[in-house]
Design a protein around this motif. Structure first.
Motif, PDB file in Angstrom:
ATOM      1  N   ARG A 281       0.930  -1.252   0.190  1.00 10.47           N
ATOM      2  CA  ARG A 281      -0.094  -0.193   0.099  1.00 10.47           C
ATOM      3  C   ARG A 281       0.761   1.278   0.044  1.00 10.47           C
ATOM      4  NH1 ARG A 281      -3.112  -1.269   4.428  1.00 10.47           N
ATOM      5  NH2 ARG A 281      -4.426  -2.494   3.106  1.00 10.47           N
ATOM      6  N   LYS A 282       1.868   1.325   0.850  1.00 14.29           N
ATOM      7  CA  LYS A 282       2.828   2.195   0.901  1.00 14.29           C
ATOM      8  C   LYS A 282       3.681   2.831  -0.548  1.00 14.29           C
ATOM      9  CE  LYS A 282       3.929   2.325   5.877  1.00 14.29           C
ATOM     10  NZ  LYS A 282       4.936   2.085   6.852  1.00 14.29           N
ATOM     11  N   ALA A 283       4.149   1.368  -0.930  1.00 13.15           N
ATOM     12  CA  ALA A 283       4.901   1.430  -2.255  1.00 13.15           C
ATOM     13  C   ALA A 283       3.725   1.951  -3.259  1.00 13.15           C
ATOM     14  CB  ALA A 283       5.302   0.253  -2.651  1.00 13.15           C
ATOM     15  N   GLU A 284       2.502   1.796  -3.482  1.00 17.54           N
ATOM     16  CA  GLU A 284       1.649   2.102  -4.527  1.00 17.54           C
ATOM     17  C   GLU A 284       1.179   3.487  -4.237  1.00 17.54           C
ATOM     18  OE1 GLU A 284       0.334   0.724  -7.311  1.00 17.54           O
ATOM     19  OE2 GLU A 284       2.130  -0.422  -6.889  1.00 17.54           O
ATOM     20  N   ASN A 285       1.008   3.730  -2.966  1.00 18.82           N
ATOM     21  CA  ASN A 285       0.595   5.284  -2.651  1.00 18.82           C
ATOM     22  C   ASN A 285       1.705   6.163  -3.133  1.00 18.82           C
ATOM     23  OD1 ASN A 285      -1.726   4.957  -1.474  1.00 18.82           O
ATOM     24  ND2 ASN A 285      -1.150   4.898   0.505  1.00 18.82           N
ATOM     25  N   THR A 286       3.082   5.836  -2.750  1.00 14.73           N
ATOM     26  CA  THR A 286       4.452   6.620  -3.412  1.00 14.73           C
ATOM     27  C   THR A 286       4.333   6.626  -4.886  1.00 14.73           C
ATOM     28  OG1 THR A 286       5.491   5.933  -1.448  1.00 14.73           O
ATOM     29  CG2 THR A 286       6.882   6.737  -3.239  1.00 14.73           C
ATOM     30  N   ARG A 287       4.068   5.581  -5.493  1.00 14.10           N
ATOM     31  CA  ARG A 287       4.088   5.617  -7.022  1.00 14.10           C
ATOM     32  C   ARG A 287       3.061   6.528  -7.482  1.00 14.10           C
ATOM     33  NH1 ARG A 287       1.627   3.400 -11.238  1.00 14.10           N
ATOM     34  NH2 ARG A 287       0.069   2.328  -9.788  1.00 14.10           N
ATOM     35  N   VAL A 288       1.675   6.321  -6.833  1.00 14.38           N
ATOM     36  CA  VAL A 288       0.619   7.093  -7.355  1.00 14.38           C
ATOM     37  C   VAL A 288       0.937   8.698  -7.180  1.00 14.38           C
ATOM     38  CG1 VAL A 288      -1.882   7.744  -6.863  1.00 14.38           C
ATOM     39  CG2 VAL A 288      -1.225   5.355  -7.247  1.00 14.38           C
ATOM     40  N   GLU A 289       1.651   8.933  -6.047  1.00 13.97           N
ATOM     41  CA  GLU A 289       1.772  10.342  -5.752  1.00 13.97           C
ATOM     42  C   GLU A 289       2.891  10.900  -6.703  1.00 13.97           C
ATOM     43  OE1 GLU A 289       2.924  10.939  -1.569  1.00 13.97           O
ATOM     44  OE2 GLU A 289       0.915  10.148  -0.850  1.00 13.97           O
ATOM     45  N   ARG A 290       3.846  10.066  -7.080  1.00 17.40           N
ATOM     46  CA  ARG A 290       4.873  10.538  -7.826  1.00 17.40           C
ATOM     47  C   ARG A 290       4.399  10.730  -9.170  1.00 17.40           C
ATOM     48  NH1 ARG A 290       8.594   6.636  -6.374  1.00 17.40           N
ATOM     49  NH2 ARG A 290       7.768   5.342  -7.818  1.00 17.40           N
ATOM     50  N   THR A 291       3.471   9.619  -9.672  1.00 19.72           N
ATOM     51  CA  THR A 291       2.536   9.669 -11.152  1.00 19.72           C
ATOM     52  C   THR A 291       1.973  11.156 -11.129  1.00 19.72           C
ATOM     53  OG1 THR A 291       2.691   7.393 -11.267  1.00 19.72           O
ATOM     54  CG2 THR A 291       1.297   8.774 -12.694  1.00 19.72           C
ATOM     55  N   LEU A 292       1.207  11.327 -10.032  1.00 21.04           N
ATOM     56  CA  LEU A 292       0.237  12.426  -9.906  1.00 21.04           C
ATOM     57  C   LEU A 292       1.072  13.505 -10.015  1.00 21.04           C
ATOM     58  CD1 LEU A 292      -2.622  13.541  -9.303  1.00 21.04           C
ATOM     59  CD2 LEU A 292      -2.199  13.478  -7.052  1.00 21.04           C
ATOM     60  N   ARG A 293       2.139  13.789  -9.285  1.00 20.21           N
ATOM     61  CA  ARG A 293       2.817  14.898  -9.372  1.00 20.21           C
ATOM     62  C   ARG A 293       3.465  15.200 -10.771  1.00 20.21           C
ATOM     63  NH1 ARG A 293       5.082  13.495  -4.268  1.00 20.21           N
ATOM     64  NH2 ARG A 293       6.929  12.539  -5.343  1.00 20.21           N
ATOM     65  N   PHE A 294       4.121  14.063 -11.457  1.00 23.97           N
ATOM     66  CA  PHE A 294       4.544  14.216 -12.772  1.00 23.97           C
ATOM     67  C   PHE A 294       3.568  14.386 -13.875  1.00 23.97           C
ATOM     68  CE2 PHE A 294       5.151  11.948 -17.056  1.00 23.97           C
ATOM     69  CZ  PHE A 294       6.165  12.704 -17.374  1.00 23.97           C
ATOM     70  N   GLU A 295       2.158  14.028 -13.660  1.00 26.63           N
ATOM     71  CA  GLU A 295       1.256  14.359 -14.666  1.00 26.63           C
ATOM     72  C   GLU A 295       0.998  15.694 -14.418  1.00 26.63           C
ATOM     73  OE1 GLU A 295       0.142  12.817 -17.280  1.00 26.63           O
ATOM     74  OE2 GLU A 295       1.385  11.156 -16.579  1.00 26.63           O
ATOM     75  N   THR A 296       0.776  16.299 -13.103  1.00 28.00           N
ATOM     76  CA  THR A 296       0.257  17.596 -12.668  1.00 28.00           C
ATOM     77  C   THR A 296       1.377  18.688 -13.323  1.00 28.00           C
ATOM     78  OG1 THR A 296      -0.609  16.591 -10.697  1.00 28.00           O
ATOM     79  CG2 THR A 296      -0.136  19.272 -10.811  1.00 28.00           C
ATOM     80  N   GLU A 297       2.751  18.374 -13.059  1.00 26.53           N
ATOM     81  CA  GLU A 297       3.702  19.187 -13.873  1.00 26.53           C
ATOM     82  C   GLU A 297       3.643  19.200 -15.228  1.00 26.53           C
ATOM     83  OE1 GLU A 297       6.255  21.980 -13.720  1.00 26.53           O
ATOM     84  OE2 GLU A 297       5.386  21.294 -11.867  1.00 26.53           O
ATOM     85  N   ARG A 298       3.427  17.945 -15.921  1.00 26.78           N
ATOM     86  CA  ARG A 298       3.447  17.776 -17.139  1.00 26.78           C
ATOM     87  C   ARG A 298       2.047  18.852 -17.757  1.00 26.78           C
ATOM     88  NH1 ARG A 298       3.081  12.204 -20.570  1.00 26.78           N
ATOM     89  NH2 ARG A 298       0.821  12.582 -20.167  1.00 26.78           N
ATOM     90  N   ALA A 299       0.942  18.732 -17.161  1.00 30.86           N
ATOM     91  CA  ALA A 299      -0.317  19.417 -17.533  1.00 30.86           C
ATOM     92  C   ALA A 299       0.023  20.919 -17.168  1.00 30.86           C
ATOM     93  CB  ALA A 299      -1.419  18.803 -16.748  1.00 30.86           C
ATOM     94  N   ARG A 300       0.578  21.166 -16.098  1.00 27.69           N
ATOM     95  CA  ARG A 300       1.024  22.692 -16.041  1.00 27.69           C
ATOM     96  C   ARG A 300       1.936  23.324 -16.988  1.00 27.69           C
ATOM     97  NH1 ARG A 300       3.094  22.455 -10.898  1.00 27.69           N
ATOM     98  NH2 ARG A 300       0.981  22.818 -10.112  1.00 27.69           N
ATOM     99  N   THR A 301       2.950  22.225 -17.235  1.00 27.80           N
ATOM    100  CA  THR A 301       3.614  22.944 -18.428  1.00 27.80           C
ATOM    101  C   THR A 301       3.211  23.005 -19.850  1.00 27.80           C
ATOM    102  OG1 THR A 301       5.476  21.687 -17.437  1.00 27.80           O
ATOM    103  CG2 THR A 301       6.056  22.300 -19.721  1.00 27.80           C
ATOM    104  N   ARG A 302       2.164  22.079 -20.150  1.00 25.89           N
ATOM    105  CA  ARG A 302       1.578  22.083 -21.327  1.00 25.89           C
ATOM    106  C   ARG A 302       0.577  23.327 -21.447  1.00 25.89           C
ATOM    107  NH1 ARG A 302      -0.982  16.652 -22.320  1.00 25.89           N
ATOM    108  NH2 ARG A 302      -0.666  16.978 -20.336  1.00 25.89           N
TER     109      ARG A 302
END
Length: 196
Positions: free
Chosen positions: A42-63
């Protein structure tokens, strides 16, 4: 045999109790292991999800920033084209008005006054240039000693040019030069600034 049966039953009960206790301990350990592994997963998946969410958020902001920048650039280009069109139309009308002025009755007096002022500014032995059509308007004008009047076909609308080679001075006092000198002032003061 009763005593033997009783002992055997107690022995079996004891073995059963130990077996059940061992099974309960194994079940508890299995539950703890499963819970521990589930928590780690659960911790590993939450970390992965948060990382993915940050990445996608930053990508959306950049776009979004890139799209906004492109929209601003397009808007600036459109406004610049409109500003240039307004300036061109305004200066075309001003040229027409200057041409009408040069063809009008007040032009001769203005030209004579300007010729005297330009000649005085440039000094003795000045060479003044005017349109061929304007030379008759300048006959009889009192100019400094050594001043000459010459036709200049490069003067379009009207006005004068002057030069004093001895002093290294030259002046373009044509109506077209005066109008061109107003272009930058017009863009700054006509409320046509582009601030996006």
């Amino acid at each position: 045999m009763n005593e033997l049966d009783t002992r055997a039953e107690r022995f079996l009960a004891s073995i059963r109790a130990e077996g059940e206790a061992a099974c309960a301990a194994i079940r508890a350990e299995t539950e703890r292991t499963i819970d521990s592994q589930l928590e780690e997963t659960r911790k590993a998946e939450n970390t992965r999800v948060e990382r993915t969410l940050r990445f996608e958020t930053e990508r959306a902001r950049t776009r979004a920033n890139r799209d906004l920048s492109a929209a601003r650039m397009a808007a600036r280009a459109t406004l610049a084209a409109q500003r240039q069109q307004i300036a061109d139309e305004t200066f075309a009308k001003a040229r027409e008005q200057l041409a009408a002025f040069a063809a009008g009755e007040k032009y001769a007096a203005w030209l004579q006054t300007e010729a005297v002022a330009l000649a005085e500014a440039l000094g003795e032995n000045v060479e003044l240039y005017a349109r061929k059509a304007d030379l008759p308007l300048l006959q009889g004008v009192k100019l400094p000693a050594g001043a000459t009047l010459t036709a200049d076909d490069t003067i379009g609308i009207g006005g004068l040019k002057g030069r004093n080679a001895a002093k290294g001075l030259a002046a373009d006092d044509t109506l077209a030069a005066r109008l061109d000198a107003q272009h930058e002032w017009f863009l700054q003061n006509a409320g046509l600034e582009i601030n996006i």
